[in-house]
Motif scaffolding. Sequence first.
Motif, mmCIF file in Angstrom:
data_model
loop_
_atom_site.group_PDB
_atom_site.id
_atom_site.type_symbol
_atom_site.label_atom_id
_atom_site.label_comp_id
_atom_site.label_asym_id
_atom_site.label_seq_id
_atom_site.Cartn_x
_atom_site.Cartn_y
_atom_site.Cartn_z
ATOM 1 N N SER A 72 76.575 -50.560 74.887
ATOM 2 C CA SER A 72 75.501 -50.319 75.839
ATOM 3 C C SER A 72 75.753 -48.997 76.546
ATOM 4 N N THR A 102 69.032 -49.024 81.308
ATOM 5 C CA THR A 102 70.189 -49.273 80.473
ATOM 6 C C THR A 102 69.699 -49.722 79.100
ATOM 7 N N GLY A 140 70.941 -50.932 74.983
ATOM 8 C CA GLY A 140 72.066 -51.526 74.273
ATOM 9 C C GLY A 140 71.760 -51.793 72.813
ATOM 10 N N LEU A 163 76.927 -58.277 71.668
ATOM 11 C CA LEU A 163 76.805 -56.896 72.133
ATOM 12 C C LEU A 163 77.695 -55.985 71.296
#
Length: 119
Positions: A50, A33, A35, A47
């Motif tokens: 992602s 993953t 981001g 954030l």
Amino acid sequence: QVQLVESGGGLVQAGGSLRLSCAASRGGFSTNTMGWYRQAPQKQRELVASITSTDRITYGDSVKGRFTISRDNTKSTMYLQMNSLKPEDTGVYFCKMFSRNPTAEPDYWGQGTQVTVSS
């Protein structure tokens, strides 16, 4: 050890666009993953978006409808297309590779790229 190198930041007027890139130094990129985060002066890192290995995508509320995250596993590179930029999008943008096994490997961060949006 993984190196992440961001590029594409710069100065742009409000309403403009930028495309950020994050290149990873190792293979196996496709299984992690990834981001994008950003940090404005005197604010916490947050954030932005992602994307998982199966292309499941999450966006921060403030960028929904304006930013698009994508990845090219053949190039071990992640992108962030930023449209309709606002002054509040200003900050240092970091890319992150999430660990697949936090007990054995850390998350990795890039060095960041500055995005400045003028009003």
